[in-house]
Write a protein that holds these residues in place. Structure first.
Motif, PDB file in Angstrom:
ATOM      1  N   ALA A 329       9.411  18.174 -47.515  1.00 16.89           N
ATOM      2  CA  ALA A 329       9.366  19.477 -47.157  1.00 16.89           C
ATOM      3  C   ALA A 329       9.900  19.311 -45.634  1.00 16.89           C
ATOM      4  CB  ALA A 329       8.066  20.228 -47.081  1.00 16.89           C
ATOM      5  N   VAL A 330      10.722  20.524 -45.283  1.00 15.48           N
ATOM      6  CA  VAL A 330      11.148  20.712 -43.811  1.00 15.48           C
ATOM      7  C   VAL A 330      10.353  21.840 -43.184  1.00 15.48           C
ATOM      8  CG1 VAL A 330      13.210  21.048 -42.550  1.00 15.48           C
ATOM      9  CG2 VAL A 330      13.362  19.786 -44.510  1.00 15.48           C
ATOM     10  N   VAL A 331       9.614  21.286 -42.151  1.00 22.28           N
ATOM     11  CA  VAL A 331       8.826  22.286 -41.671  1.00 22.28           C
ATOM     12  C   VAL A 331       9.546  23.295 -40.608  1.00 22.28           C
ATOM     13  CG1 VAL A 331       6.868  22.655 -39.688  1.00 22.28           C
ATOM     14  CG2 VAL A 331       6.749  20.808 -41.700  1.00 22.28           C
ATOM     15  N   PHE A 332      10.526  22.397 -39.807  1.00 23.43           N
ATOM     16  CA  PHE A 332      11.469  23.129 -39.158  1.00 23.43           C
ATOM     17  C   PHE A 332      12.614  22.453 -38.726  1.00 23.43           C
ATOM     18  CE2 PHE A 332       8.303  21.937 -35.710  1.00 23.43           C
ATOM     19  CZ  PHE A 332       9.352  21.105 -34.794  1.00 23.43           C
ATOM     20  N   GLY A 333      13.803  22.973 -38.350  1.00 26.15           N
ATOM     21  CA  GLY A 333      14.900  22.244 -38.234  1.00 26.15           C
ATOM     22  C   GLY A 333      15.810  23.011 -37.465  1.00 26.15           C
ATOM     23  N   PRO A 334      17.184  22.604 -37.471  1.00 32.01           N
ATOM     24  CA  PRO A 334      18.357  23.481 -37.028  1.00 32.01           C
ATOM     25  C   PRO A 334      18.339  24.581 -37.350  1.00 32.01           C
ATOM     26  CG  PRO A 334      19.023  21.125 -37.397  1.00 32.01           C
ATOM     27  CD  PRO A 334      17.809  21.416 -38.009  1.00 32.01           C
ATOM     28  N   GLY A 335      17.978  25.100 -38.624  1.00 34.91           N
ATOM     29  CA  GLY A 335      18.107  26.384 -39.420  1.00 34.91           C
ATOM     30  C   GLY A 335      19.392  26.530 -39.917  1.00 34.91           C
ATOM     31  N   THR A 336      20.335  25.448 -39.979  1.00 35.99           N
ATOM     32  CA  THR A 336      21.651  25.548 -40.557  1.00 35.99           C
ATOM     33  C   THR A 336      21.510  25.435 -42.304  1.00 35.99           C
ATOM     34  OG1 THR A 336      21.886  23.196 -40.269  1.00 35.99           O
ATOM     35  CG2 THR A 336      23.003  24.865 -38.618  1.00 35.99           C
ATOM     36  N   GLY A 337      20.470  24.956 -42.671  1.00 32.59           N
ATOM     37  CA  GLY A 337      20.366  24.907 -44.092  1.00 32.59           C
ATOM     38  C   GLY A 337      19.339  25.745 -44.567  1.00 32.59           C
ATOM     39  N   GLY A 338      18.943  26.686 -43.930  1.00 31.66           N
ATOM     40  CA  GLY A 338      18.103  27.760 -44.441  1.00 31.66           C
ATOM     41  C   GLY A 338      16.650  27.587 -44.158  1.00 31.66           C
ATOM     42  N   GLU A 339      16.344  26.367 -43.513  1.00 32.23           N
ATOM     43  CA  GLU A 339      14.851  26.234 -43.156  1.00 32.23           C
ATOM     44  C   GLU A 339      14.474  26.678 -41.887  1.00 32.23           C
ATOM     45  OE1 GLU A 339      17.653  23.485 -40.392  1.00 32.23           O
ATOM     46  OE2 GLU A 339      17.526  24.247 -42.652  1.00 32.23           O
ATOM     47  N   PRO A 340      13.191  26.875 -41.551  1.00 28.45           N
ATOM     48  CA  PRO A 340      12.812  27.547 -40.525  1.00 28.45           C
ATOM     49  C   PRO A 340      13.068  26.777 -39.127  1.00 28.45           C
ATOM     50  CG  PRO A 340      11.039  27.476 -42.230  1.00 28.45           C
ATOM     51  CD  PRO A 340      11.889  26.625 -42.586  1.00 28.45           C
ATOM     52  N   THR A 341      13.077  27.291 -38.133  1.00 24.58           N
ATOM     53  CA  THR A 341      13.260  26.885 -36.908  1.00 24.58           C
ATOM     54  C   THR A 341      12.082  26.958 -35.856  1.00 24.58           C
ATOM     55  OG1 THR A 341      13.893  29.023 -35.785  1.00 24.58           O
ATOM     56  CG2 THR A 341      15.687  27.959 -36.896  1.00 24.58           C
ATOM     57  N   VAL A 342      12.271  25.970 -35.019  1.00 24.65           N
ATOM     58  CA  VAL A 342      11.062  25.931 -34.229  1.00 24.65           C
ATOM     59  C   VAL A 342      10.592  27.241 -33.350  1.00 24.65           C
ATOM     60  CG1 VAL A 342      12.166  25.132 -32.057  1.00 24.65           C
ATOM     61  CG2 VAL A 342       9.990  24.373 -32.366  1.00 24.65           C
ATOM     62  N   GLY A 343      11.771  28.121 -33.268  1.00 25.13           N
ATOM     63  CA  GLY A 343      11.541  29.459 -32.621  1.00 25.13           C
ATOM     64  C   GLY A 343      10.684  30.353 -33.702  1.00 25.13           C
ATOM     65  N   GLU A 344      11.076  30.272 -34.900  1.00 22.25           N
ATOM     66  CA  GLU A 344      10.320  30.904 -35.917  1.00 22.25           C
ATOM     67  C   GLU A 344       8.814  30.709 -35.958  1.00 22.25           C
ATOM     68  OE1 GLU A 344      12.704  32.514 -39.637  1.00 22.25           O
ATOM     69  OE2 GLU A 344      13.442  30.218 -39.015  1.00 22.25           O
ATOM     70  N   TRP A 345       8.609  29.154 -35.765  1.00 26.79           N
ATOM     71  CA  TRP A 345       7.382  28.889 -35.804  1.00 26.79           C
ATOM     72  C   TRP A 345       6.526  29.368 -34.389  1.00 26.79           C
ATOM     73  CZ3 TRP A 345       3.726  26.175 -38.530  1.00 26.79           C
ATOM     74  CH2 TRP A 345       3.815  26.003 -39.929  1.00 26.79           C
ATOM     75  N   ALA A 346       7.280  29.415 -33.363  1.00 29.52           N
ATOM     76  CA  ALA A 346       6.394  29.927 -32.383  1.00 29.52           C
ATOM     77  C   ALA A 346       6.092  31.416 -32.551  1.00 29.52           C
ATOM     78  CB  ALA A 346       7.584  29.740 -31.038  1.00 29.52           C
ATOM     79  N   ASP A 347       7.152  32.332 -32.967  1.00 31.22           N
ATOM     80  CA  ASP A 347       6.935  33.548 -33.305  1.00 31.22           C
ATOM     81  C   ASP A 347       5.895  33.680 -34.401  1.00 31.22           C
ATOM     82  OD1 ASP A 347       9.009  34.212 -31.595  1.00 31.22           O
ATOM     83  OD2 ASP A 347      10.315  34.494 -33.405  1.00 31.22           O
ATOM     84  N   TRP A 348       5.741  32.739 -35.241  1.00 37.27           N
ATOM     85  CA  TRP A 348       4.490  33.039 -36.329  1.00 37.27           C
ATOM     86  C   TRP A 348       3.103  32.704 -35.315  1.00 37.27           C
ATOM     87  CZ3 TRP A 348       8.069  29.659 -39.577  1.00 37.27           C
ATOM     88  CH2 TRP A 348       8.571  30.531 -40.422  1.00 37.27           C
ATOM     89  N   ALA A 349       3.261  31.992 -34.583  1.00 34.94           N
ATOM     90  CA  ALA A 349       1.917  31.598 -33.686  1.00 34.94           C
ATOM     91  C   ALA A 349       1.662  32.256 -32.557  1.00 34.94           C
ATOM     92  CB  ALA A 349       2.095  30.203 -33.532  1.00 34.94           C
ATOM     93  N   GLY A 350       2.565  32.973 -32.157  1.00 34.96           N
ATOM     94  CA  GLY A 350       2.509  33.883 -30.903  1.00 34.96           C
ATOM     95  C   GLY A 350       2.432  32.999 -29.878  1.00 34.96           C
ATOM     96  N   THR A 351       3.453  31.852 -29.640  1.00 34.08           N
ATOM     97  CA  THR A 351       3.377  31.021 -28.631  1.00 34.08           C
ATOM     98  C   THR A 351       4.838  30.827 -28.269  1.00 34.08           C
ATOM     99  OG1 THR A 351       2.545  28.908 -27.825  1.00 34.08           O
ATOM    100  CG2 THR A 351       3.164  29.053 -29.997  1.00 34.08           C
ATOM    101  N   THR A 352       4.898  29.667 -27.499  1.00 32.51           N
ATOM    102  CA  THR A 352       6.629  29.455 -27.063  1.00 32.51           C
ATOM    103  C   THR A 352       7.251  28.157 -27.918  1.00 32.51           C
ATOM    104  OG1 THR A 352       5.791  28.073 -25.295  1.00 32.51           O
ATOM    105  CG2 THR A 352       6.010  30.429 -24.930  1.00 32.51           C
ATOM    106  N   PRO A 353       8.518  28.174 -28.034  1.00 31.78           N
ATOM    107  CA  PRO A 353       9.161  26.779 -28.768  1.00 31.78           C
ATOM    108  C   PRO A 353       8.591  25.645 -28.090  1.00 31.78           C
ATOM    109  CG  PRO A 353      10.529  28.491 -28.639  1.00 31.78           C
ATOM    110  CD  PRO A 353       9.563  29.061 -27.846  1.00 31.78           C
ATOM    111  N   GLN A 354       8.497  25.649 -26.686  1.00 31.23           N
ATOM    112  CA  GLN A 354       7.764  24.459 -25.740  1.00 31.23           C
ATOM    113  C   GLN A 354       6.368  23.750 -26.416  1.00 31.23           C
ATOM    114  OE1 GLN A 354       9.186  27.342 -24.581  1.00 31.23           O
ATOM    115  NE2 GLN A 354       9.647  27.165 -22.294  1.00 31.23           N
ATOM    116  N   GLU A 355       5.715  24.897 -26.598  1.00 36.68           N
ATOM    117  CA  GLU A 355       4.031  24.344 -27.130  1.00 36.68           C
ATOM    118  C   GLU A 355       4.447  23.817 -28.326  1.00 36.68           C
ATOM    119  OE1 GLU A 355      -0.161  26.229 -27.976  1.00 36.68           O
ATOM    120  OE2 GLU A 355       1.225  27.363 -26.642  1.00 36.68           O
ATOM    121  N   ILE A 356       5.127  24.364 -29.426  1.00 37.73           N
ATOM    122  CA  ILE A 356       5.437  23.836 -30.611  1.00 37.73           C
ATOM    123  C   ILE A 356       6.016  22.314 -30.545  1.00 37.73           C
ATOM    124  CG2 ILE A 356       6.319  23.978 -32.869  1.00 37.73           C
ATOM    125  CD1 ILE A 356       4.459  26.104 -32.456  1.00 37.73           C
TER     126      ILE A 356
END
Length: 386
Positions: A329-356
């Motif tokens: 399972a891909v948690v996050f990656g570049p997003g080029t293959g449909g996978e979530p990005t770290v920016g999306e995870w930051a949005d879901w958590a209400g935080t910043t990509p830096q923290e993730i």
């Protein structure tokens, strides 16, 4: 994944590319910020890559971080900016690490240790231009620069730089940035009036380095952008995300409709289907606050994280598709293959990509793709040992 349960694949070619992008925009030279173990990517590996691709200096938070770079053979100039005035700085002085000075007490502590060691401490004086976090306040600044000039004449310190931090790091065009620039230039003028001649003036972060050339001066400090996250919302500069986080499915089960999943049963299955267990949790850096919103890429599609993310694991709802044991399972990656990005995870958590990124735990192994090989898609990221 070499038979392991999870891994963070770090694409050094992406970091090399991102460094070149920032360097191409910068009017001055580039300090690459590799604090927090290179935002979770590996400080030593990142440092070597950025220095080979346009950065000339490195920035870290602590003296220990700087010493680890020196211990790994990284000889480039390094600035460390957080320590107590009474801390033992002997190794930092011996290893020629630049030190930030944010108060008269810090200056006196550094100068005293340099005098005792018979050497000259190289410092960057930090002025607070409105962040109200670190740095000398305007009322203290004249005393600081006057004392620094006196100590420079004695040979105990050399003032290499003057610096500050922007308040609106993701919005360099904010009106308050002009206020900060004005305050910074006044502080530099006051330092020069005191007799100081700093070589390096630095204010700009990644966002400002890419969008606000009037903040560049002689040096820009790039952090987030080097790791492939576009630092200014709504603007893209072709940066390439450098980290892909993934894990294996270690269990699966069939469930009926209306079944509660994970602690508190916050999540209930809507139809008969299957669940998969992924061995990553909030102790590994998956934010608990993303529970109920997060997704992963599994079996060619995005799948919801079912229920609360636990300390060491989380459950994925795979619908009517039953995942295989060991499937990735891909948690996050570049997003080029449909996978979530770290920016999306930051949005879901209400935080910043830096923290993730910085929060991805040490028990997740890092694997490095060399700077001369860049994957074009998830399929090009080799799973060694599979």
């Amino acid at each position: 994944m070499r038979g392991g349960l999870s891994e963070a694949v770090v694409d050094l070619a992406a970091i090399a590319h991102n460094t070149r992008v920032v360097a191409a925009h910068a009017r001055g030279t580039v300090m690459a910020v590799v604090k927090a173990d290179g935002f979770g990517h590996g400080a030593v590996q990142v440092a070597r890559t950025v220095l080979a691709n346009g950065a000339t200096r490195l920035g870290v938070t602590t003296v220990d971080e700087a010493l680890r770079l020196r211990g790994a053979g990284v000889a480039a100039p390094v600035l460390a900016w957080m320590y107590l005035p009474q801390d033992d700085l002997s190794q930092a002085l011996a290893q020629e690490i630049d030190l930030s000075v944010a108060s008269l007490a810090h200056l006196q502590g550094v100068a005293a240790q340099a005098s005792a060691a018979g050497t000259t401490a190289v410092v960057h004086l930090k002025v607070d231009t409105g962040l109200h976090r670190n740095g000398a306040c305007p009322a203290e600044w004249p005393r600081l620069v006057t004392a620094a000039a006196q100590m420079e004449r004695r040979g105990t310190v050399r003032v290499r730089g003057v610096w500050s931090h922007l308040v609106h790091l993701d919005d360099p065009g904010h009106p308050f940035t002009a206020t900060q620039v004005n305050a910074f230039e006044k502080a530099v003028g006051r330092a020069r009036d005191a007799g100081l001649r700093p070589d390096l003036l630095h204010l700009a972060n990644s966002g400002a380095a890419l969008t606000a050339p009037h903040t560049h001066y002689s040096l820009v400090r790039a952090g987030l952008g080097l790791y492939g996250v576009e630092p200014v919302p709504g603007r893209t500069f072709g940066l390439r995300p450098a980290m892909t986080l993934r894990a294996r499915v270690i269990m699966h089960r069939d469930v009926g409709a209306g079944e509660g999943v994970s602690y508190g049963h916050d999540y209930t299955t809507g139809q008969p289907g299957a669940l998969a267990l992924m061995p990553l949790g909030w102790a590994d850096g998956l934010p608990r606050a993303a529970s109920g919103r997060a997704q992963v890429w599994l079996g060619g599609a995005r799948r919801p994280v079912a229920g609360r993310i636990a300390m060491d694991q989380c459950v994925i709802d795979t619908g009517r598709r039953r995942a295989s044991l060991g499937e990735q399972a891909v948690v996050f990656g570049p997003g080029t293959g449909g996978e979530p990005t770290v920016g999306e995870w930051a949005d879901w958590a209400g935080t910043t990509p830096q923290e993730i990124l910085a929060g991805i735990g040490a028990r997740v192994p890092r694997r490095y793709l060399p700077a001369d090989v860049r994957p074009l898609s998830l399929d090009r990221i080799p799973a060694t040992g599979d």
